[in-house]
Motif scaffolding. Structure first.
Motif, PDB file in Angstrom:
ATOM      1  N   HIS A  35       0.838  -1.201   0.000  1.00  0.00           N
ATOM      2  CA  HIS A  35       0.000   0.000   0.000  1.00  0.00           C
ATOM      3  C   HIS A  35       0.874   1.251   0.000  1.00  0.00           C
ATOM      4  N   TRP A  47      -5.636   6.522   2.446  1.00  0.00           N
ATOM      5  CA  TRP A  47      -5.135   5.471   1.569  1.00  0.00           C
ATOM      6  C   TRP A  47      -5.032   6.008   0.146  1.00  0.00           C
ATOM      7  N   PHE A  50      -2.743   0.641  -3.989  1.00  0.00           N
ATOM      8  CA  PHE A  50      -2.286  -0.697  -3.597  1.00  0.00           C
ATOM      9  C   PHE A  50      -1.920  -1.483  -4.836  1.00  0.00           C
ATOM     10  N   PHE A  59      -5.116  -0.754  -7.365  1.00  0.00           N
ATOM     11  CA  PHE A  59      -6.273   0.009  -6.938  1.00  0.00           C
ATOM     12  C   PHE A  59      -5.805   1.422  -6.582  1.00  0.00           C
ATOM     13  N   TYR A 103      -6.524  -8.700   0.390  1.00  0.00           N
ATOM     14  CA  TYR A 103      -7.448  -7.630   0.784  1.00  0.00           C
ATOM     15  C   TYR A 103      -7.222  -7.170   2.219  1.00  0.00           C
TER      16      TYR A 103
ATOM     17  N   TRP B  91     -10.725  -2.973   4.027  1.00  0.00           N
ATOM     18  CA  TRP B  91     -11.134  -2.981   2.624  1.00  0.00           C
ATOM     19  C   TRP B  91     -12.636  -2.728   2.547  1.00  0.00           C
ATOM     20  N   TRP B  98      -9.361   0.682  -0.021  1.00  0.00           N
ATOM     21  CA  TRP B  98      -9.205   0.602   1.414  1.00  0.00           C
ATOM     22  C   TRP B  98      -9.625   1.945   2.002  1.00  0.00           C
ATOM     23  N   PHE B 100      -9.948   4.473   5.674  1.00  0.00           N
ATOM     24  CA  PHE B 100      -9.526   4.764   7.040  1.00  0.00           C
ATOM     25  C   PHE B 100     -10.642   5.504   7.764  1.00  0.00           C
TER      26      PHE B 100
END
Lengths: 119, 109
Positions: A35, A47, A50, A59, A103, B91, B98, B100
Motif C-alpha cells: 500500500h 489510503w 495498492f 487500486f 485484501y 477494505w 481501502w 480509514f
C-alpha cells in the motif's frame, strides 16, 4: 525483520512529477502486496493506492486516479509510485506499507517521505 | 467524510480501561479484518491490532474485537505512553478501495 524504506520525496511545482520508491527487505517480496498511504500535516491517514503481490491488480483512491501510477520491480524488491500532475493538496508524507494477506490493510509501515507541491 | 467513523476524542485514566470504536457497514467492517494503527506525534503509524490478533511486540493490554459492523480496540491498564491518535482501516468492496477512519485522539489523564 521486515523493513520498508521510502525515498524520492521533495519539493515540486504544481503540475510537476515525482517518483517515490519503497525499498523492502526481510520478507519474500512476491508474497505480499504493498500500500501507499499519505498524511497531510493537519489531517488523518488517507489510503492512496495498492499493488497486488504479483502486480496483477492495482487500486487507486479517486483523488489520485489517472494521475498516480504504482508499479513494482521484483528484481529490486522495490515498489514505485509515479506522481504526475501534482497539486497543492497532494502535499503530504507518503508511507508505503506491506499487507498481511489478500485484501488486508497495511501491516508493516515505512518511515515515510515528504512531498511538497509548491510554486 | 470518512467511510469509517471513529470518536474524535476519548480520554481515560492511567490504569483504567478504554474502548475505541470503528463504525462501518456490511461492505467493510462487517466483512473484512480491521487494522488498528497508533500514531504518536505524527511519527509513522504502528499496527497495534489486526482483527483480534496482536502483532509482535505490542503489549497484551491491547485487544481487538468486532460485533456486526462495529470494530473495537480496547486498552486495559492504560499507560501514559498510550496517548496517541488511533486509526482503523479495512477494505471496502463497494468502493473497491481501502478506507480509514478519521482517527481518535486518546488522552491519558
Amino acid at each position: 525483520q521486515v523493513h520498508l524504506v521510502e525515498s524520492g520525496g521533495g519539493v515540486v511545482q504544481p503540475g510537476g512529477s515525482l517518483r517515490l520508491s519503497c525499498a523492502t527487505s526481510g520478507f519474500i517480496f512476491h508474497y505480499y502486496g504493498i500500500h501507499w498511504v499519505r498524511q497531510t500535516p493537519d489531517k488523518g491517514l488517507e489510503w492512496v493506492t495498492f499493488i497486488w503481490k504479483d502486480s496483477s491488480k492495482t487500486f487507486y483512491a479517486d483523488s489520485v486516479k489517472g494521475r498516480f501510477t504504482v508499479s513494482r520491480d521484483i528484481s529490486k524488491n522495490t515498489v514505485y509510485l509515479e506522481l504526475n500532475s501534482l497539486r497543492a493538496d497532494d502535499t503530504a508524507v507518503y508511507y508505503c506499507a506491506r499487507d498481511n494477506g489478500p485484501y488486508s490493510s497495511s501491516y508493516y509501515w515505512g518511515q515515510g517521505t515528504l512531498v511538497t507541491v509548491s510554486s | 467524510q470518512s467511510a469509517l467513523t471513529q470518536e474524535a476524542s476519548v480520554s481515560g485514566t492511567v490504569g483504567h480501561t478504554v474502548t475505541l470504536s470503528c463504525f462501518g457497514t456490511s461492505n467493510n467492517v462487517g466483512r473484512y479484518t480491521v487494522g488498528w494503527y497508533q500514531q504518536i506525534s505524527h511519527n509513522p503509524p504502528k499496527t497495534v491490532m489486526f482483527g483480534s490478533s496482536l502483532p509482535s511486540g505490542i503489549p497484551a493490554r491491547f485487544s481487538g474485537s468486532k460485533s456486526g459492523t462495529t470494530a473495537s480496540l480496547t486498552i486495559s491498564g492504560l499507560q501514559p505512553e498510550d496517548e496517541a491518535d488511533y486509526y482503523c482501516s479495512t477494505w471496502d468492496d463497494s468502493l473497491s478501495a481501502w478506507v480509514f477512519g478519521g482517527g481518535t485522539k486518546l488522552t491519558v489523564l
